[in-house]
Design an enzyme around this catalytic site. Structure first.
Site, PDB file in Angstrom:
ATOM      1  CD  GLU A  46      -3.081  -0.977   2.256  1.00  0.00           C
ATOM      2  OE1 GLU A  46      -3.104  -0.164   3.020  1.00  0.00           O
ATOM      3  OE2 GLU A  46      -3.946  -1.776   2.285  1.00  0.00           O
ATOM      4  CD  GLU A  89      -3.620  -5.560   3.859  1.00  0.00           C
ATOM      5  OE1 GLU A  89      -4.564  -4.823   4.348  1.00  0.00           O
ATOM      6  OE2 GLU A  89      -2.426  -5.701   4.157  1.00  0.00           O
TER       7      GLU A  89
HETATM    8  C1  BGP Z   1      -4.153  -2.123   5.660  1.00  0.00           C
HETATM    9  C2  BGP Z   1      -2.846  -2.606   6.049  1.00  0.00           C
HETATM   10  C3  BGP Z   1      -2.827  -3.435   7.211  1.00  0.00           C
HETATM   11  C4  BGP Z   1      -4.098  -3.448   8.176  1.00  0.00           C
HETATM   12  C5  BGP Z   1      -5.384  -3.189   7.323  1.00  0.00           C
HETATM   13  C6  BGP Z   1      -6.665  -2.738   8.380  1.00  0.00           C
HETATM   14  O1  BGP Z   1      -4.236  -0.685   5.100  1.00  0.00           O
HETATM   15  O2  BGP Z   1      -2.088  -2.859   5.027  1.00  0.00           O
HETATM   16  O3  BGP Z   1      -1.701  -3.379   7.669  1.00  0.00           O
HETATM   17  O4  BGP Z   1      -4.037  -2.929   9.141  1.00  0.00           O
HETATM   18  O5  BGP Z   1      -5.320  -1.801   6.396  1.00  0.00           O
HETATM   19  O6  BGP Z   1      -6.447  -1.423   8.626  1.00  0.00           O
HETATM   20  P1  BGP Z   1      -6.389  -0.758  10.043  1.00  0.00           P
HETATM   21  O7  BGP Z   1      -5.444  -1.803  10.825  1.00  0.00           O
HETATM   22  O8  BGP Z   1      -5.911   0.338   9.962  1.00  0.00           O
HETATM   23  O9  BGP Z   1      -7.784  -0.753  10.343  1.00  0.00           O
END
Ligand code: BGP
Length: 471
Positions: A167, A375
């Protein structure tokens, strides 16, 4: 009931990242990362002043975690390598003890029949490099290429799937525009230079990988949040196209088809902000051979209006449903809520049909390019009851997204795998630990893992290589 059978060999997995689960920030010679230091210096910026110091203690318990992955029936697992474990200062001295951890972890996974998908950079920049300007400094690109080359030489015999960056858009945005993540800057010029350096780093690492002629594939994990106009007015349609160009296409176009989106290029040229690229990097980024596959991280879409009077950003980090997220760049675009949308407690819209559209659009840009959903998941506030969590909401979420993927596959989109975020509840950046994403519930006191209801459900989906519609 119609059975949705996925292609043979489909990867059923989950994802994590090093700093979010490993803990042991100084063990065996690991150097500090920018997130270790940010959490120490600015605890007030993290929900309940949490830190990744212990996280899930995976560094110590990785064998048991690998065993759990197998027990959950997964055939793949997406994880990241911690750069400061291998190079405590980012460059220079190599730390063999840190590298040995991944040697053992990869062997353990492979022994259990789990195919690792390895990300080289999931935001834990070595602090020593951050102190010298981080991703704004072109020396960081060089250091990243050297670190990547070392990883390829150490693990390239076993790892078949590599991603360069996780990302780059989200980490540029929050590090340099909203200021919510380290280095907490709000500086458009720096943001654009960092975005350019990320893209150059990706391009150079792919070249390095190809030169080694390893038996593996390389890609990048992009956060892609499609942007729709909030209304059909000309202004909103334009605002949505601009937001899409700035937040998505600026990163996806160079790696998918080569070249940069015109809406963003025009804007940056007009503002005198177009970043500097080395000529050789720029020409690589204008070709279309910078990925063997693309990783799509998808959580939610955006709705843009042109009515953006102020520049303001707010992320819901409390899980209070009444608290909205805010994203507005004066004079350009502002995101608004979808009046008919369903939202999570952290105010992220649940819109599975948009994943189908997104996969189709990637396919249209690069027909035939293999795609992994690297993801996708839902953060919830959960408690353990009778040794498990009844997370039917997560089952519904994943099921709807798998149906969207299936639909795309039936229309010739080559989706090869799905990695639910996340394998286990983990350090959710500035959300701390309240926002839980895992198939495995992690008890914060004992750090013991408990499979949630969704874990058992997904195990059956993986075993069946698909699901029954409406199941
Ligand atoms: C993405 C990231 C992850 C993860 C996920 C959920 O942006 O790559 O590492 O954390 O989001 O986001 P968050 O944990 O901020 O809710």
């Amino acid at each position: 009931m119609e059975k949705l059978s996925f292609p043979k060999g489909f990867i059923w997995g989950a994802a994590t990242s090093a700093i979010q689960i490993e803990g042991s920030p100084t063990a065996d010679g690991k150097g500090p990362s920018v997130w270790d230091s940010f959490c120490k210096e600015h605890p007030e910026r993290i929900y309940q002043r949490e830190s990744p110091e212990i996280a899930c203690d995976h560094y110590k318990g990785f064998r048991e975690d690998a065993r759990l992955v197998k027990e959950l029936g997964h055939n793949g697992y997406r994880l990241s390598i911690s750069w400061p474990r291998l190079f405590p200062e980012g460059a220079g001295t190599f730390n063999a003890k840190g590298a040995a951890f991944y040697d053992e972890l990869f062997d353990e996974l492979l022994k259990n029949g789990i195919e690792p998908n390895v990300t080289l950079y999931h935001w834990d920049l070595p602090l020593a490099l951050a102190d010298k300007g981080g991703w704004e400094n072109p020396e960081t690109i060089e250091a990243f290429v050297n670190y990547a080359e070392k990883c390829f030489s150490l693990y390239g015999d076993r790892i078949k799937l590599w991603s360069t960056l996780n990302e780059p858009a989200w980490t540029t945005l929050n590090g340099y525009v909203t200021g919510l993540h380290p280095p907490c800057k709000t500086d458009y010029r720096a943001a654009l230079q960092v975005s350019a350096n990320f893209l150059s780093a990706h391009a150079r690492v792919v070249q390095t990988f190809r030169a080694l002629k390893l038996n593996g594939k390389i890609g990048i994990a992009l956060n892609l949040s499609p942007v729709f106009p909030a209304s059909q007015s000309f202004e909103d349609v334009e605002a949505a196209a601009l937001a899409d160009a700035v937040l998505n296409k600026w990163f996806s176009q160079p790696v998918l088809t080569g070249g940069f989106p015109k809406e963003a290029t025009n804007l940056y040229n007009k503002e005198g902000l177009f970043p500097h690229f080395e000529d050789s990097d720029f020409s690589l980024l204008n070709r279309n051979d910078l990925v063997d596959f693309v990783g799509v991280n998808y959580y939610y879409p955006h709705y843009a209006t042109s009515d953006a009077k102020e520049t303001a950003f707010h992320l819901n980090i409390t899980g209070d449903k009444n608290e909205s997220c805010l994203f507005s760049i004066a004079g350009l675009f502002r995101f608004v809520k979808n009046p008919t949308g369903t939202y999570t407690e952290w105010a992220w819209e649940i819109a599975p049909e948009v994943l189908y559209q997104l996969l189709k659009s990637v396919h249209l840009q690069r027909p035939g390019l293999p795609i992994y959903v690297t993801e996708n998941g839902i953060g919830r506030d959960e408690t353990l009851e009778n040794g498990t969590v009844d997370d039917q909401e997560r089952i519904n979420f994943v099921k709807l997204h798998l149906e969207a993927i299936y639909k795309a596959i039936t229309e010739d989109v080559d989706v090869k795998g799905y990695y639910m975020w996340s394998l286990m509840d983990n350090f959710s950046w500035i959300n701390g630990f309240k926002k839980r994403y895992g198939f495995l519930f992690v008890d914060r006191k004992t750090l013991k893992r408990y499979p949630k209801k969704s874990a058992y459900w997904y195990k059956k989906v993986a075993a069946d290589n698909g699901l029954a519609a409406g199941q």
